[in-house]
Design a protein around this motif. Structure first.
Motif, PDB file in Angstrom:
ATOM      1  N   GLN A  24     -16.558  35.831  -0.471  1.00 24.29           N
ATOM      2  CA  GLN A  24     -15.442  35.991  -1.662  1.00 24.29           C
ATOM      3  C   GLN A  24     -15.526  37.511  -1.954  1.00 24.29           C
ATOM      4  N   LEU A  25     -14.290  37.848  -1.851  1.00 20.81           N
ATOM      5  CA  LEU A  25     -13.890  39.490  -2.173  1.00 20.81           C
ATOM      6  C   LEU A  25     -13.434  39.696  -3.577  1.00 20.81           C
ATOM      7  N   HIS A  85      -6.185  40.094  -0.901  1.00 21.72           N
ATOM      8  CA  HIS A  85      -5.641  38.979  -0.401  1.00 21.72           C
ATOM      9  C   HIS A  85      -5.966  38.811   1.351  1.00 21.72           C
ATOM     10  N   SER A  86      -6.723  37.557   1.283  1.00 22.81           N
ATOM     11  CA  SER A  86      -7.425  37.363   2.732  1.00 22.81           C
ATOM     12  C   SER A  86      -6.416  37.371   3.666  1.00 22.81           C
ATOM     13  N   LEU A  90      -6.030  40.517   5.234  1.00 27.60           N
ATOM     14  CA  LEU A  90      -7.082  41.099   5.901  1.00 27.60           C
ATOM     15  C   LEU A  90      -7.228  40.487   7.270  1.00 27.60           C
ATOM     16  N   TYR A  91      -6.687  39.254   7.339  1.00 25.90           N
ATOM     17  CA  TYR A  91      -6.710  38.330   8.404  1.00 25.90           C
ATOM     18  C   TYR A  91      -5.587  38.923   9.497  1.00 25.90           C
ATOM     19  N   PRO A 132      -8.795  32.948   7.128  1.00 22.59           N
ATOM     20  CA  PRO A 132      -8.380  33.514   5.498  1.00 22.59           C
ATOM     21  C   PRO A 132      -8.920  32.281   4.641  1.00 22.59           C
ATOM     22  N   LYS A 190      -7.759  32.794  -2.116  1.00 21.24           N
ATOM     23  CA  LYS A 190      -6.890  33.700  -1.440  1.00 21.24           C
ATOM     24  C   LYS A 190      -7.872  34.888  -1.001  1.00 21.24           C
ATOM     25  N   ASN A 191      -8.782  35.297  -2.109  1.00 24.60           N
ATOM     26  CA  ASN A 191      -9.697  36.296  -1.657  1.00 24.60           C
ATOM     27  C   ASN A 191     -10.855  36.074  -0.959  1.00 24.60           C
ATOM     28  N   CYS A 192     -10.754  34.915  -0.288  1.00 20.26           N
ATOM     29  CA  CYS A 192     -11.998  34.493   0.353  1.00 20.26           C
ATOM     30  C   CYS A 192     -11.752  34.513   1.906  1.00 20.26           C
ATOM     31  N   ILE A 193     -12.717  34.602   2.593  1.00 25.50           N
ATOM     32  CA  ILE A 193     -12.645  34.575   3.990  1.00 25.50           C
ATOM     33  C   ILE A 193     -13.750  33.571   4.567  1.00 25.50           C
ATOM     34  N   THR A 206     -11.296  46.856   3.215  1.00 26.46           N
ATOM     35  CA  THR A 206     -11.352  46.180   1.859  1.00 26.46           C
ATOM     36  C   THR A 206     -11.462  47.390   0.943  1.00 26.46           C
TER      37      THR A 206
END
Length: 480
Positions: free
Chosen positions: A406-407, A412-413, A416-417, A429, A440-443, A466
């Motif tokens: 969790q970021l 927004h994952s 990042l994806y 994501p 949305k903020n997790c990967i 990040t």
């Protein structure tokens, strides 16, 4: 001494990772440890030497053995709460795109949950397949029983019985992996437009399957330790769902393992509300404990739990053999099941049966479990180090090898994806693990491969992106 010292080392390693044995704590002397465990001094010495080689303990001259500091700690991901309602699965196109990208052979595989080829017992598999072909019968080369070869069904029944799971060979149906098994069961028990209860965040592949079958989902909030059984019962009682899709042992992506009491309660609720539980137990044999956890099916007394799984996560994703087990109350659906069911390659079935009967599969699992436990913890420690200075949260799975990162909220994952794709890195994501972009903020990351230099660099690449994004957020807030 062979396996015994590794078993003892595995038990101590678990206590160290769980914090039951703290950094700097002195362990029993070799003689005391040997006496307490009723083993030889040589076995005790080999146990400590293995832990020392793994960097978990250290020997100090004239003082004894001490637990090494296990570096960094971080909080588990926060629980997201939401209302329980029936809805369609969205993002199907994105789900398919991510699935295709996760298996691209030119990518660094941090996305798809799969074991490193180095952890697959290739030679044992080869020998088993050769033996199976050598001792096969003429009828093995004709059309096979669509329920699955009798020898494999009997082998699985015997294998599970060693772990306290009793399943008759007559109730086992062999499939081409776990997802085809789930698909057949879902289509047989429900119709298009029906609702299926799922705790989220939930494995995106299952959500993609439900979307492709035109089933709705009723989401129940999940967290690091499982999910709220009161909310789960409410969904069973009020949603009109005919079935639920659950992973009780090392759920993907959170890694939790429900307690025996919780599993028993779920089996009771299924019978009470006549709502079938489709149990995906694909990670059970990837436990960090040497003892395999029991499935929900163990407590099923009324025939409302359908047990599914495969060897894809414990043996190899390429070995496409799975199963589903139907309780006797559903015998009247046998014709429908076999109509939808696709027969499985007979030599592969016989090869797996030989692997089980020869004990090679059990030996592989005994080697795999401590290796996975250590490897997952190495990933966790490196992630915490790489994202140092960033407010992250990270799960601590009790088995399996999926990591849920969790970021900060500003990240927004999906962005990042997209960036990771450009760098040749595969991740998944969080937005595809549930609806309304709750995650949305997790990967999700795969820890099934060795933590190589290439993978370390990939993780550092994600962390540096990040940091840059967070710097932009700070600059924007100042300029505003």
């Amino acid at each position: 001494m062979g396996i015994q010292y590794r078993d003892l080392a595995h038990q101590l390693a678990q206590k160290i990772y769980a914090g039951e044995l703290g950094a700097g704590q002195r362990l029993s002397s070799l003689r005391q440890f040997a006496q307490s465990q009723q083993v030889s001094l040589n076995t005790a010495k080999s146990c400590y030497e293995l832990l020392e080689a793994q960097g978990l303990i250290t020997a100090k001259p004239q003082a004894g053995y001490f637990v090494q500091p296990q570096a960094l700690a971080v909080a588990v991901p926060q629980h997201v709460d939401f209302a329980v309602t029936a809805r369609e699965v969205s993002n199907l196109e994105l789900q398919i795109e991510i699935q295709e990208a996760s298996i691209h052979d030119q990518m660094i595989h941090l996305g798809s949950i799969q074991l490193s080829p180095n952890l697959v017992p290739v030679e044992a598999l080869r020998r088993s397949i050769q033996r199976a072909l050598k001792h096969s019968k003429p009828e093995d080369f004709l059309y096979s029983d669509k329920q699955g070869h009798r020898r494999l069904r009997e082998a699985l029944s015997a294998h599970w019985a060693e772990d306290g799971i009793y399943m008759a060979a007559e109730d086992i149906y062999i499939s081409n992996g776990c997802m085809p098994a789930l698909s057949v069961v879902i289509q047989t028990l429900t119709q298009e437009g029906d609702s299926i209860i799922v705790p989220t965040p939930n494995f995106n592949g299952q959500l993609q399957l439900l979307a492709s079958l035109n089933r709705k989902i009723v989401e129940v909030p999940a967290h690091a330790n499982g999910f709220d059984l009161n909310r789960f019962e409410q969904a069973m009682r009020d949603s009109g769902a005919k079935a639920c899709l659950l992973t009780a042992n090392f759920q993907n992506p959170l890694g939790f393992c429900l307690s025996p009491a919780e599993k028993e309660k779920i089996a009771q609720l299924a019978a009470q509300y006549q709502c079938y539980v489709i149990e995906d137990d694909i990670y059970a044999e990837c436990s960090f404990d040497l003892k395999r956890p029991l499935p929900i099916q163990y407590w099923d007394r009324q025939g409302y739990v359908i047990y599914c799984g495969s060897v894809s996560k414990s043996l190899s994703t390429a070995y496409r053999v799975g199963w589903f087990c139907m309780p006797s109350r559903l015998n009247h659906l046998r014709a429908q099941l076999l109509t939808r069911h696709v027969a499985v390659n007979t030599p592969l079935q016989l090869g797996l049966a030989d692997l089980i009967y020869s004990r090679a599969y059990r030996e592989h699992l005994n080697r795999l479990k401590p290796c996975l436990m250590q490897q997952v913890e190495q990933y966790r420690q490196f992630l915490i180090q790489a994202f140092s200075g960033i407010d992250i949260r990270l799960n601590q799975p009790k088995g399996g090898y999926a990591l849920w990162l969790q970021l900060p909220e500003a990240i927004h994952s999906l962005d990042l994806y997209r960036y990771a794709q450009q760098q040749g890195i595969s991740i998944v994501p969080g937005i595809v693990f549930g609806e309304e972009q709750r995650y949305k903020n997790c990967i999700r990351l795969n820890a099934g491969h060795e933590l190589s230099t290439e993978i370390r660099q990939a993780i550092e690449c994600l962390a540096n992106w990040t940091r840059r994004q967070l710097d932009y957020v700070v600059l924007d807030s100042k300029s505003a």
